[in-house]
Write an enzyme that holds these catalytic residues in place. Sequence first.
Site, PDB file in Angstrom:
ATOM      1  N   ASP A   1       3.148  -8.877  32.016  1.00  0.00           N
ATOM      2  CA  ASP A   1       3.139  -7.715  31.135  1.00  0.00           C
ATOM      3  C   ASP A   1       1.770  -7.085  31.010  1.00  0.00           C
ATOM      4  O   ASP A   1       0.749  -7.764  31.025  1.00  0.00           O
ATOM      5  CB  ASP A   1       3.654  -8.105  29.747  1.00  0.00           C
ATOM      6  CG  ASP A   1       5.167  -8.264  29.753  1.00  0.00           C
ATOM      7  OD1 ASP A   1       5.840  -7.270  30.090  1.00  0.00           O
ATOM      8  OD2 ASP A   1       5.657  -9.364  29.464  1.00  0.00           O
TER       9      ASP A   1
ATOM     10  N   GLU B   1      17.436  -4.777  25.803  1.00  0.00           N
ATOM     11  CA  GLU B   1      16.628  -5.930  26.210  1.00  0.00           C
ATOM     12  C   GLU B   1      15.752  -6.287  25.035  1.00  0.00           C
ATOM     13  O   GLU B   1      14.986  -5.451  24.541  1.00  0.00           O
ATOM     14  CB  GLU B   1      15.716  -5.557  27.388  1.00  0.00           C
ATOM     15  CG  GLU B   1      16.342  -5.705  28.743  1.00  0.00           C
ATOM     16  CD  GLU B   1      15.345  -5.318  29.832  1.00  0.00           C
ATOM     17  OE1 GLU B   1      14.129  -5.323  29.582  1.00  0.00           O
ATOM     18  OE2 GLU B   1      15.796  -4.980  30.933  1.00  0.00           O
TER      19      GLU B   1
ATOM     20  N   TYR C   1      17.925  -5.959  38.432  1.00  0.00           N
ATOM     21  CA  TYR C   1      16.824  -5.212  37.818  1.00  0.00           C
ATOM     22  C   TYR C   1      15.815  -4.921  38.920  1.00  0.00           C
ATOM     23  O   TYR C   1      15.211  -5.837  39.466  1.00  0.00           O
ATOM     24  CB  TYR C   1      16.201  -6.080  36.714  1.00  0.00           C
ATOM     25  CG  TYR C   1      15.144  -5.397  35.858  1.00  0.00           C
ATOM     26  CD1 TYR C   1      14.133  -4.623  36.416  1.00  0.00           C
ATOM     27  CD2 TYR C   1      15.163  -5.557  34.477  1.00  0.00           C
ATOM     28  CE1 TYR C   1      13.171  -4.016  35.621  1.00  0.00           C
ATOM     29  CE2 TYR C   1      14.191  -4.949  33.666  1.00  0.00           C
ATOM     30  CZ  TYR C   1      13.203  -4.183  34.248  1.00  0.00           C
ATOM     31  OH  TYR C   1      12.240  -3.600  33.464  1.00  0.00           O
TER      32      TYR C   1
END
Lengths: 275, 403
Positions: free
Chosen positions: A63, A52, A177
């Site tokens: 994040d 990734e 995911y």
Amino acid sequence: MIGSARIAKRFQDLKADGRAGLVTFITAGDPNIEISSVILNQLPEAGADIIELGMPFSDPMADGPVIQASSQRALDNGASMIKTLNMVRNFRKNDSDTPIILMGYFNPIYIYGVAKFVTDATEAGVDGFIIVDLPPEEAEMREPVEQAGLSFIYLTSPTTDDQRLTVVVEHASGFVYYVSVTGITGTKSAATQDIKNALERLRRHTDLPIAVGFGIKTPEQAAAIGQHAEAVVVGSAFVSKVAENLGPDGRPQDGCAEAVLNLVRDIAGGLSAKN
Amino acid sequence: MSKLNTYKDGPGGDGHFGLFGGRYVAETLMPLILEVERAYDDAKDDQAFQAELRGYLENYVGRPSPLYFAERLTVKLGGAKIYFKREDLNHTGAHKVNNCLGQILLARKMGKNRVIAETGAGMHGVATATVCALFDIPCTIYMGTTDIDRQAPNVSRMEMLGAKIIPVTSGTGTLKDAMNDALRDWVANVESTYYLIGTVAGPHPYPAMVRDFQSIIGEETRAQIMEQEGRLPDSLIACVGGGSNALGLFYPFLDDEVRIIAVEASGKGIETGKHAASLNAGAPGVLHGNRTFLLQNDDGQIIDAHSISAGLDYPGIGPEHAWLHDIGRAEYVSITDQEAVEAFQTCTRLEGILPALESAHAIAHTIKIAGDLLDDHIMVLNMSGRGDKDMDSVVAYLESSKS
């Protein structure tokens, strides 16, 4: 073989090997394009099964501090969407087996132009995309990606209930995911038992391979989760290694790339055999 | 401009106003955002909810806020007849509390036991801390360190009200960065926490919901101007950062023959790059859950905004404004720091009203255009907040421009 086919082949091979794959996240251009390219090009040899590559963004809302800082370092040192694609193009000269997934936020792609970006990314050797702020409801990128034969990979999380899972996996490709914690990258870690339960629920909705990420930092955690998932995603731990190997002036010290690659080797070692 | 039958039917079911709006958020937040949407849809038709909200607006906030004829300003400018909608007289000193009351009642209805919010000037933070004190709900406010420095009185007020202030150091330490960190908190605490967004931005349903809660400004104005003048105004003017005070005034008039003017902050001047004029100098993009006009570079990275007014210091704007701009229903002009400070002084001296620096942007544009309008032109300006919080900024600005 490109795109979704390259990803599918990699998961078939992992299954044949009887082990979970290691998905490694690094931010493109962190701490600079040169070191980042060295790391990228050696990731497969160190044990990465899928890569990734983070596209730096000024406002990475999902994040944690570690990846926020890496995005900022990359942007401060001249990272751009074109340079990210060039890193992939360069990588593909020597590796046509390891899938590369671009991960990031939609705005830089939107400004680049969605159709043009998908075309250029395909040509560069990208196989799929994880775009954090494009849920299934905002589908404008998915169609061109599918038409190009690439994967649009969706995230699911502990908050994704059964009704919503149906919506999410309906359009999923490549793999699913599973974000194992409710939170941002690189912070909390989930209990293995919770992950196991969540994956059982997820498998009732999809036959796609499942990669588990968020909060996985050590070989032991990776190995434990690798017992239950087709792949384990590690990101902030590698990015932290970059940060730890910067001098007081912010420039990378000797051995910066090697420090990241050594951790990749350690974590890959823990995944090498499934019990 | 092509005239629509109505400008008031947005957003569509998917949360878009034309190209703008939407729900560009991480999957972790999607279920909650859908839950907020369902809860809000229910509340809209819930008589008990609406009655409770009206009660607080009347007896706690002090609504309706007056519609005041600014006679001395009108005479001085020698043109349009200027009215101020006095949102500065609300409890907590700005329009923000209208929305906070609506959303805190919704948060309670949803059973959430913790509230988070972002704030720029601190007015939304103060309003949020106030309603959280009133309903005894723990609250955490994200505020950029730059804003903490320039809006110190509001920081003390929030703390006194029991809010926990988290200083945000990323980026330029302003509203954009505070919103990033509030979103990160929300992702991590999604089960317990309600995110009380302060403006008409963010993922659907926030832009529409905040607009609806603020529309009381325009609804009252309509009734008050009919009573005082016997007709609708010819024009409306308000400042825009995210754009909630502006949309609150404008929305009830969108389908009327009323000129609508919104004033962005052009900071040190658009040509300097140090401004917050996202419609005048930005381009469409996706940030903070919606597509709208953003200040950004050609690689899609967001550029930091600049304005002397912390409440306008944001590189985006609510998506409904982007749409109204796109279809030409509203005019979007801009005013510099210098012009806003001058208007702040003019208004204070002429009317004895200390306007917020945000509202001073609307006053500055009024000063520019009112003299050229006929004296039977009725103009309503949204005095969105009071300026006590800005005294230090204005004094510092005047000091530095002397030297």
